[in-house]
Design a protein around this motif. Structure first.
Motif, mmCIF file in Angstrom:
data_model
loop_
_atom_site.group_PDB
_atom_site.id
_atom_site.type_symbol
_atom_site.label_atom_id
_atom_site.label_comp_id
_atom_site.label_asym_id
_atom_site.label_seq_id
_atom_site.Cartn_x
_atom_site.Cartn_y
_atom_site.Cartn_z
ATOM 1 N N LYS A 180 1.090 -1.179 -0.004
ATOM 2 C CA LYS A 180 0.068 0.038 -0.017
ATOM 3 C C LYS A 180 0.792 1.172 -0.177
ATOM 4 O O LYS A 180 1.946 1.300 0.559
ATOM 5 C CB LYS A 180 -0.833 -0.100 1.114
ATOM 6 N N SER A 181 0.628 2.220 -0.778
ATOM 7 C CA SER A 181 1.264 3.336 -0.874
ATOM 8 C C SER A 181 1.555 3.854 0.487
ATOM 9 O O SER A 181 0.783 4.062 1.255
ATOM 10 C CB SER A 181 0.535 4.390 -1.547
ATOM 11 N N GLY A 182 2.861 4.249 0.951
ATOM 12 C CA GLY A 182 3.178 4.821 2.233
ATOM 13 C C GLY A 182 3.209 3.720 3.380
ATOM 14 O O GLY A 182 3.598 3.992 4.327
ATOM 15 N N GLN A 183 2.795 2.490 3.048
ATOM 16 C CA GLN A 183 2.912 1.473 4.148
ATOM 17 C C GLN A 183 3.725 0.468 4.022
ATOM 18 O O GLN A 183 3.554 -0.674 4.590
ATOM 19 C CB GLN A 183 1.579 0.901 4.278
ATOM 20 N N GLY A 184 4.625 0.503 2.971
ATOM 21 C CA GLY A 184 5.718 -0.502 2.953
ATOM 22 C C GLY A 184 5.369 -1.530 2.012
ATOM 23 O O GLY A 184 4.068 -1.739 1.425
ATOM 24 N N THR A 185 6.442 -2.510 1.724
ATOM 25 C CA THR A 185 5.873 -3.740 0.670
ATOM 26 C C THR A 185 6.179 -5.026 1.392
ATOM 27 O O THR A 185 7.148 -5.130 2.119
ATOM 28 C CB THR A 185 6.798 -3.586 -0.501
ATOM 29 N N GLN A 186 5.326 -5.902 0.896
ATOM 30 C CA GLN A 186 5.644 -7.432 1.212
ATOM 31 C C GLN A 186 5.875 -8.209 0.275
ATOM 32 O O GLN A 186 4.895 -8.355 -0.703
ATOM 33 C CB GLN A 186 4.649 -7.740 2.230
#
Lengths: 227, 241
Positions: B218-224
């Protein structure tokens, strides 16, 4: 300190490695006759060997096999970038570690020191001594005339590096790189935390003054009596 | 006569297909070469404009050039139709520790810390070289888009390896296209140089191997980033520490 044999045919790379090792008082031996690499290694009886893979006459794999027949000292393979199958091949031929070109000399040095320490420990030399203090790198215990302290594995790794560079300032970058190559993944903050923990443990035996901070550069371990 | 014509048509079709593939590969090589030339141009300009060039300038250019050269080589290897995959049981914690040591300078420069969770004692059956390539790519994305001083989590959780960063994340508009070749998205344009080839190549590898790739962000919330393995290609051994 240690004698390092470099099996490499590129003069520029030999020069760079030589200069870096000389800073740490290691001596360097190189190949004279590419037909007799194993015999030259045996004659020099080095403490550690650096091996390139692409060489004149036979390749590095062949020579690692030959060299392993005469010595068990640590071998680090210097390999061209990104040829993992070669690395696997080298490890099965008897190498202990590898580094990929282009490499940073700081990383190479950290690997060399880590392997030298490990082979020193394997020979029963797990006691590092400075002044009248003895540090056991297996039990992480520091014994001094003023008393003993028990360190954590990370504090021990730190102290080990500082002892092996006694009286010399070790830069933060070098400390971090060495810790990483030893499998301890720290950054500036966690390094600072571990240094202060180590210092407060040293303070309990009145030795915190041995661990000097060189502001903006790094840290230096000195003898007890120095002020 | 008729079958001869059919054969002829099939051959023509195949030649066209191979030509297209060659054109694609050439496009990729040009893309990587362009990046490498950019690094070299930077070095050349620095040397011409100054008597002394800082080592940091040189190191960064060399690292960039080397990274793109590796990408070029791997892209080429991956484009060959026959691969010499070599399946073996791989101990996850030691492979990841090796990869982290290899990337030490990048981590230290960005003051990043890896958090290793539940990796101990996990073994997966796959091709070491390409599995390593995938982890390296996903990790280098995580590093690229993380703020300095952040942590990157490498975690094993029921059949999957998760690589989690607390970085800028990917906007929902960009998410469907991240596997397209040459797509660098909003982040790629704004931060570090990005060829947009990393995830494309990882996806290509996973299509030929026994694990799959999923990206949640999610934009601004990191990547998994998740590499998922089939259950019978996983072995759990006792923890030795």
């Amino acid at each position: 300190m240690a004698k390092i044999f470099i099996v490499e045919d590129n003069p520029a790379i030999i020069q760079t490695i030589h200069d870096e090792l000389a800073k740490w008082k290691h001596s360097v031996v190189t190949v004279n006759d590419w037909d007799y690499v194993d015999q030259e290694v045996a004659a020099a009886s080095p403490d550690l060997i650096l091996f390139d893979i692409t060489l004149p006459t036979f390749d590095g794999f062949y020579w690692i096999n030959q060299v392993r027949k005469v010595t068990q000292v640590p071998i680090i393979v210097i390999s061209a970038a990104d040829i993992d199958s070669n690395i696997m091949h080298a490890i099965t031929s008897g190498a202990d570690d590898y580094i990929m070109k282009p490499f940073s000399t700081a990383v190479l040095l950290a690997k060399i020191q880590a392997l030298l320490r490990r082979s020193h420990e394997a020979e029963g030399g797990n006691i590092l001594t400075w002044d009248s203090n003895h540090f056991n790198s297996l039990t992480n215990e520091l014994t001094t005339p003023q008393g003993s302290i028990q360190l954590s594995p990370t504090e021990s790794a730190l102290l080990g590096i500082l002892i092996s560079h006694l009286d010399h300032t070790v830069t933060k970058e070098y400390l971090l790189e060495s810790l990483w190559q030893g499998g301890k993944f720290l950054n500036d903050n966690t390094l600072n935390v571990n240094i202060s923990r180590l210092r407060s443990k040293l303070a309990t035996i009145n030795m915190d003054r041995c661990l000097r901070t060189e502001r903006g550069i790094g840290y230096r371990l000195v003898n007890n009596h120095e002020d | 006569m008729r079958s001869y014509r059919l054969q002829h048509r099939e051959s023509e079709h195949q030649i066209r297909h191979l030509n297209n593939q060659r054109q694609d590969q050439l496009d990729h090589i040009e893309l990587y070469s362009h990046e490498i030339k950019n690094s070299l141009t930077g070095l050349q300009a620095a040397a011409e404009n100054n008597d002394v060039v800082t080592s940091n300038n040189i190191l960064q250019a060399v690292q960039q050039a080397n990274y793109h050269l590796d990408m070029l080589l791997n892209d080429e290897r991956l484009s060959m139709t026959s691969h010499d995959f070599n399946f073996e049981w791989i101990s996850l914690d030691s492979l990841i520790s090796e990869i982290l040591k290899q990337n030490s300078t990048l981590f230290i420069n960005h003051q990043l810390i890896p958090q290793l969770v539940e990796l101990n004692g996990v073994q997966v059956l796959t091709d070491r070289k390409w599995f390593r390539f995938c982890i390296n790519q996903l990790l280098s994305n995580a590093i690229k888009y993380s703020p300095n001083g952040a942590s990157i989590t490498l975690k094993w959780d029921t059949n999957e390896l998760q690589i989690i960063d607390n970085g800028v994340g990917i906007s929902s508009g960009d998410l469907p296209r991240i596997y397209d070749n040459g797509f660098s998205g909003k982040n790629g344009h704004q931060t570090t140089k990005s060829t947009g080839m990393g995830l494309y190549l990882v996806k290509k590898v996973t299509a030929q191997l026994n694990f799959s790739l999923t990206i949640n962000s999610k934009s601004g919330q990191g990547t998994q980033a998740i590499l998922h393995f089939p259950g019978n290609n996983i072995r759990k051994t006792k923890n030795y520490t």
